[in-house]
Design an enzyme around this catalytic site. Structure first.
Site, mmCIF file in Angstrom:
data_model
loop_
_atom_site.group_PDB
_atom_site.id
_atom_site.type_symbol
_atom_site.label_atom_id
_atom_site.label_comp_id
_atom_site.label_asym_id
_atom_site.label_seq_id
_atom_site.Cartn_x
_atom_site.Cartn_y
_atom_site.Cartn_z
ATOM 1 N N ASP A 38 0.997 -1.307 0.037
ATOM 2 C CA ASP A 38 -0.144 -0.455 0.135
ATOM 3 C C ASP A 38 1.023 0.938 -0.113
ATOM 4 O O ASP A 38 0.434 2.145 0.891
ATOM 5 C CB ASP A 38 -1.072 -0.207 0.964
ATOM 6 C CG ASP A 38 -0.340 -0.455 2.703
ATOM 7 O OD1 ASP A 38 0.665 -0.081 2.781
ATOM 8 O OD2 ASP A 38 -0.915 0.004 3.685
ATOM 9 N N HIS A 251 26.235 4.013 -16.207
ATOM 10 C CA HIS A 251 24.691 4.407 -15.414
ATOM 11 C C HIS A 251 25.026 3.989 -13.985
ATOM 12 O O HIS A 251 24.239 3.455 -13.386
ATOM 13 C CB HIS A 251 23.790 4.044 -16.481
ATOM 14 C CG HIS A 251 23.580 4.863 -17.450
ATOM 15 N ND1 HIS A 251 22.866 4.752 -18.713
ATOM 16 C CD2 HIS A 251 24.074 6.279 -17.768
ATOM 17 C CE1 HIS A 251 22.130 6.094 -19.493
ATOM 18 N NE2 HIS A 251 23.286 6.709 -19.193
ATOM 19 N N ASP A 268 27.642 12.654 -10.866
ATOM 20 C CA ASP A 268 26.895 12.873 -12.094
ATOM 21 C C ASP A 268 25.543 13.401 -11.409
ATOM 22 O O ASP A 268 24.231 12.447 -11.085
ATOM 23 C CB ASP A 268 26.536 12.205 -13.293
ATOM 24 C CG ASP A 268 25.511 12.540 -13.953
ATOM 25 O OD1 ASP A 268 24.926 13.644 -13.932
ATOM 26 O OD2 ASP A 268 25.959 12.220 -15.235
ATOM 27 N N ASP A 279 21.955 19.574 -14.597
ATOM 28 C CA ASP A 279 21.922 18.321 -14.932
ATOM 29 C C ASP A 279 24.034 18.288 -14.638
ATOM 30 O O ASP A 279 24.324 18.856 -15.811
ATOM 31 C CB ASP A 279 21.913 17.886 -15.997
ATOM 32 C CG ASP A 279 22.593 15.980 -16.261
ATOM 33 O OD1 ASP A 279 23.057 15.479 -15.082
ATOM 34 O OD2 ASP A 279 21.955 15.609 -17.351
ATOM 35 N N HIS A 362 29.622 7.519 -26.174
ATOM 36 C CA HIS A 362 28.140 8.623 -25.274
ATOM 37 C C HIS A 362 28.695 10.212 -26.347
ATOM 38 O O HIS A 362 29.217 10.197 -26.846
ATOM 39 C CB HIS A 362 27.800 8.859 -24.636
ATOM 40 C CG HIS A 362 28.815 9.340 -24.036
ATOM 41 N ND1 HIS A 362 28.984 10.111 -23.161
ATOM 42 C CD2 HIS A 362 29.550 9.066 -22.031
ATOM 43 C CE1 HIS A 362 30.005 11.720 -22.740
ATOM 44 N NE2 HIS A 362 30.318 10.026 -21.913
ATOM 45 N N HIS A 366 22.636 16.692 -24.851
ATOM 46 C CA HIS A 366 21.422 16.962 -24.641
ATOM 47 C C HIS A 366 20.744 17.268 -24.473
ATOM 48 O O HIS A 366 21.034 18.241 -23.606
ATOM 49 C CB HIS A 366 20.466 15.053 -24.235
ATOM 50 C CG HIS A 366 21.335 15.457 -22.525
ATOM 51 N ND1 HIS A 366 20.215 15.766 -21.587
ATOM 52 C CD2 HIS A 366 22.092 14.692 -21.898
ATOM 53 C CE1 HIS A 366 20.914 15.461 -20.678
ATOM 54 N NE2 HIS A 366 22.142 15.654 -20.428
ATOM 55 N N HIS A 373 16.270 14.482 -19.344
ATOM 56 C CA HIS A 373 17.435 14.355 -20.983
ATOM 57 C C HIS A 373 15.379 15.076 -21.946
ATOM 58 O O HIS A 373 14.536 13.979 -22.201
ATOM 59 C CB HIS A 373 16.851 12.271 -21.487
ATOM 60 C CG HIS A 373 18.495 12.726 -21.304
ATOM 61 N ND1 HIS A 373 18.807 11.111 -21.293
ATOM 62 C CD2 HIS A 373 19.413 13.129 -20.222
ATOM 63 C CE1 HIS A 373 19.812 10.993 -20.764
ATOM 64 N NE2 HIS A 373 20.169 12.203 -20.482
ATOM 65 N N GLU A 413 29.115 17.459 -22.396
ATOM 66 C CA GLU A 413 29.574 16.828 -20.849
ATOM 67 C C GLU A 413 30.412 15.652 -21.613
ATOM 68 O O GLU A 413 30.150 14.245 -22.021
ATOM 69 C CB GLU A 413 28.471 15.895 -20.392
ATOM 70 C CG GLU A 413 26.868 15.015 -21.329
ATOM 71 C CD GLU A 413 26.207 14.424 -20.533
ATOM 72 O OE1 GLU A 413 26.244 13.714 -19.692
ATOM 73 O OE2 GLU A 413 24.678 14.435 -21.188
ATOM 74 N N TYR A 417 36.721 6.814 -19.618
ATOM 75 C CA TYR A 417 37.048 5.632 -19.512
ATOM 76 C C TYR A 417 37.161 4.323 -20.034
ATOM 77 O O TYR A 417 37.549 4.137 -21.282
ATOM 78 C CB TYR A 417 35.230 5.213 -19.142
ATOM 79 C CG TYR A 417 34.235 7.072 -19.644
ATOM 80 C CD1 TYR A 417 33.513 6.533 -18.970
ATOM 81 C CD2 TYR A 417 33.845 6.999 -20.666
ATOM 82 C CE1 TYR A 417 32.694 8.250 -18.326
ATOM 83 C CE2 TYR A 417 32.771 8.380 -20.736
ATOM 84 C CZ TYR A 417 32.486 8.553 -19.496
ATOM 85 O OH TYR A 417 31.556 9.521 -19.373
ATOM 86 N N ARG A 434 34.378 12.196 -16.592
ATOM 87 C CA ARG A 434 33.675 12.831 -17.430
ATOM 88 C C ARG A 434 33.191 14.833 -16.994
ATOM 89 O O ARG A 434 33.106 14.624 -15.192
ATOM 90 C CB ARG A 434 31.695 12.437 -17.143
ATOM 91 C CG ARG A 434 30.770 13.221 -18.520
ATOM 92 C CD ARG A 434 29.383 12.630 -18.565
ATOM 93 N NE ARG A 434 29.031 11.780 -17.149
ATOM 94 C CZ ARG A 434 28.719 10.682 -17.090
ATOM 95 N NH1 ARG A 434 29.891 9.299 -17.178
ATOM 96 N NH2 ARG A 434 28.123 10.711 -15.659
ATOM 97 N N GLU A 436 30.817 17.919 -17.333
ATOM 98 C CA GLU A 436 28.818 18.701 -17.778
ATOM 99 C C GLU A 436 28.895 19.646 -17.248
ATOM 100 O O GLU A 436 29.014 19.567 -15.719
ATOM 101 C CB GLU A 436 28.624 17.129 -17.359
ATOM 102 C CG GLU A 436 26.850 17.354 -17.668
ATOM 103 C CD GLU A 436 25.734 16.098 -17.552
ATOM 104 O OE1 GLU A 436 24.892 16.534 -17.883
ATOM 105 O OE2 GLU A 436 26.048 15.715 -16.476
#
Length: 466
Positions: A38, A251, A268, A279, A362, A366, A373, A413, A417, A434, A436
Site C-alpha cells: 500500500d 549509469h 553526476d 544536470d 556517448h 542532450h 533528457h 559533457e 573511460y 566526465r 558536464e
C-alpha cells in the site's frame, strides 16, 4: 508564473490545431505508481500536462479544441480521502484557479469525452507515452461512431500531440530560464558539499575520534541534503556517485564502495526545482589531490569541453559541440598512447574509424529542461533527408542536425573511460572522467548555468584543501 502564461501556451496549441485543419487535443497527467503493497512512489506529474496547466494533482486530464476551449477533469473533493492524502482542488475551484473554461470530476471522463470528440476533424494526443491511452481513445471514438446515425461526426485522423508540444518546450522563456539557473545553482552547491565531505572524511582522523569509512552513499546523502535544504522537490534523476573503477560504468548508481585515497570519484547529479531539471558532472580526487595520470586525462577532457563550449552558439548545429569535443579527445588519446599512432594513424583517421569509442562511447550533450533528457527534435524540421553512412557503415537517410537557436538548453559533457585492456598503458586503467555543465544558448554564444562548482583541476584541489 501566472495562469495567464499557461493560458497563452494553451492558446498556442489551439492555434496550431486550427492551422492544421481543426481538431481537439487531449492529454492526461502521469498516474500514481505503486512501490509495494500500500505504498506508492513519490508522485511526479507528467511534464507535458504541467507545461500547459501548472497543475500537479494525479488523475487529471486536459482537452483543448481548435476554437480555444479548454476542459479539465480532476479528482472530486472527498473530505475523507483528503484527511489521508491531502487537500484536493476540485472541479469547482479549478475553473478560476487554473484559468480553464470548464472543469468536471474525472469520474465523468468516460461519459463526457465522446461528446467532446464528436464533430471534431481530428484528435491529437501524445503517442507512446501513456500505457493504454490509445485503447482509451479507440473506446471513446467507438462511442462517437455509434452516434453517427444521429448526426455525430467522428474525427477522421489521429495525430501525435508531442510534435506540437516538443517544439514549444524546446525554446525556454524567461520564467523557465530563471528556474533552470536556480536549479543549476543549487546543484552546484551540492557538488561542492560532496567534494568537501570526501576530502574531510579522508583526512587523518583526530586522535581518539571515531573513524567512519567513507563510502559512495555518504556523498549521495550530502547531495540529497543540499538539494532539499534549498527547496528542490526531488533529484532530477538517480544520482551517480562512482568511486574508482565504478566511474567507467556510465549509469552506475551510488552504492557502498569505499572512497579510497588515490582514487577518483565521479558524481553526476542534479536537482529538480519547480518541475525543471539540472544536470552536472564533476570528477575529483577523493583525497583532494590528482595523481599525474589522473591529471593528464582530466586536462584532456576539460580541453574537449572548452572546445565544445566555443561552438555552442546560434547558427551552429547540435552536433558541432560533439564534433569539436571528439577531435580534442581523439588527439589526446593519440598523444598519451591510449591509441597507438602506428595502428590508428592521424586524428582524422581515428575520427573516421571511430577508434576513439573504446574510451568515449556517448554523445557530448542532450536537450535539458522539464526532463533531464528533455523533448525536442535533434534534426532540423522541414529539412530534406540525405544519404549518409551510420557508425556501422550502413547507408541510411538522415536529416541535417538541428540548428541551435537562442533559448535552447543543452548539456555539454565529454568524458574518457579507461578499462583495463591489452595495449592500454596501465597507469590509466580504471580511470573514468566526465565533466558536464548545462548551457543556455544566448544571442551571441552560450551561458553555463552550472559553473558555481569549480571545474579546473587546480580549482578543485584548492576547494578540497579548504
Amino acid at each position: 508564473m501566472t495562469q495567464t502564461d499557461y493560458q497563452k501556451r494553451r492558446a498556442l496549441v489551439a492555434k496550431t490545431l486550427k492551422a492544421a485543419g481543426g481538431g481537439i487535443a487531449l492529454l492526461p497527467t502521469a498516474p500514481e505508481a505503486p512501490r509495494n503493497r500500500d505504498s506508492d512512489y513519490p508522485y511526479r506529474h507528467d511534464s507535458y500536462f504541467y507545461y500547459l496547466t501548472g497543475f500537479t494533482e494525479p488523475g487529471s486530464w486536459l482537452t483543448i479544441d481548435s476554437a480555444g476551449k479548454t476542459t479539465l477533469f480532476c479528482r472530486p473533493k472527498d473530505l475523507e480521502r483528503e484527511i489521508w492524502d491531502g487537500i484536493r482542488l476540485g472541479p469547482k475551484a479549478a475553473v478560476a484557479q487554473l484559468g480553464v473554461d470548464e472543469a468536471f470530476s474525472v469520474d465523468e471522463l468516460d461519459a463526457r469525452m465522446p461528446l467532446l470528440l464528436s464533430n471534431q476533424a481530428a484528435v491529437w494526443f501524445p503517442f507512446a507515452t501513456h500505457k493504454g491511452l490509445e485503447t482509451q481513445v479507440d473506446g471513446w471514438l467507438g462511442k462517437v461512431r455509434a452516434r453517427i446515425r444521429y448526426g455525430a461526426e467522428c474525427p477522421q485522423s489521429q495525430h501525435d500531440l508531442c510534435r506540437v508540444l516538443d517544439e514549444m518546450r524546446l525554446i525556454k522563456d524567461a520564467h523557465e530560464i530563471a528556474i533552470l539557473r536556480r536549479a543549476g545553482s543549487i546543484s552546484a552547491g551540492a557538488h561542492i558539499r560532496a567534494m568537501q565531505t570526501s576530502a574531510a572524511m579522508l583526512r587523518k582522523p583526530v586522535k581518539g575520534a571515531a573513524h567512519v569509512v567513507p563510502r559512495e552513499y555518504h556523498l549521495e546523502a550530502e547531495l540529497l541534503h543540499e538539494f532539499r535544504r534549498h527547496g528542490s522537490q526531488y533529484p532530477a534523476y538517480t544520482s551517480i556517485v562512482a568511486a574508482g573503477a565504478n566511474a567507467c560504468v556510465l549509469h552506475y548508481r551510488a552504492g557502498d564502495t569505499e572512497l579510497k585515497s588515490g582514487d577518483l570519484c565521479l558524481i553526476d547529479a542534479g536537482c529538480e526545482l519547480e518541475g525543471y531539471a539540472s544536470d552536472i558532472t564533476r570528477t575529483f580526487p577523493a583525497n583532494g589531490k590528482f595523481t599525474p595520470a589522473q591529471r593528464t586525462l582530466y586536462d584532456i577532457v576539460l580541453a574537449a569541453q572548452v572546445a565544445a563550449i566555443k561552438v555552442t552558439k546560434p547558427g551552429k548545429r547540435f552536433t558541432d559541440p560533439h564534433d569539436a569535443a571528439t577531435r580534442v579527445l581523439a588527439q589526446g588519446m593519440l598523444d598519451i598512447g591510449l591509441l597507438d599512432k602506428k595502428k590508428h594513424g592521424s586524428v582524422d583517421d581515428v575520427l573516421q574509424s571511430g577508434a576513439y569509442r573504446q574510451f568515449y562511447m556517448h554523445r557530448t550533450g542532450h536537450w535539458m529542461g522539464m526532463d533531464v533528457h528533455d523533448c525536442g527534435d535533434y534534426t532540423e524540421p522541414g529539412s530534406k533527408p540525405r544519404q549518409e553512412r551510420d557508425p556501422l557503415g550502413e547507408m541510411v537517410m538522415k536529416k541535417p542536425p538541428r540548428i541551435l537557436r537562442a533559448g535552447m538548453v543543452l548539456t555539454i559533457e565529454p568524458g574518457i573511460y579507461v578499462r583495463p585492456a591489452k595495449g592500454v598503458p596501465k597507469e590509466f586503467w580504471n580511470i573514468g572522467i566526465r565533466i558536464e555543465d548545462d548551457a543556455l544558448v544566448t544571442a551571441k554564444g552560450c551561458e553555463l548555468m552550472t559553473r558555481g562548482v569549480p571545474v579546473t583541476a587546480d580549482e578543485i584541489e584548492a576547494l578540497m584543501r579548504g
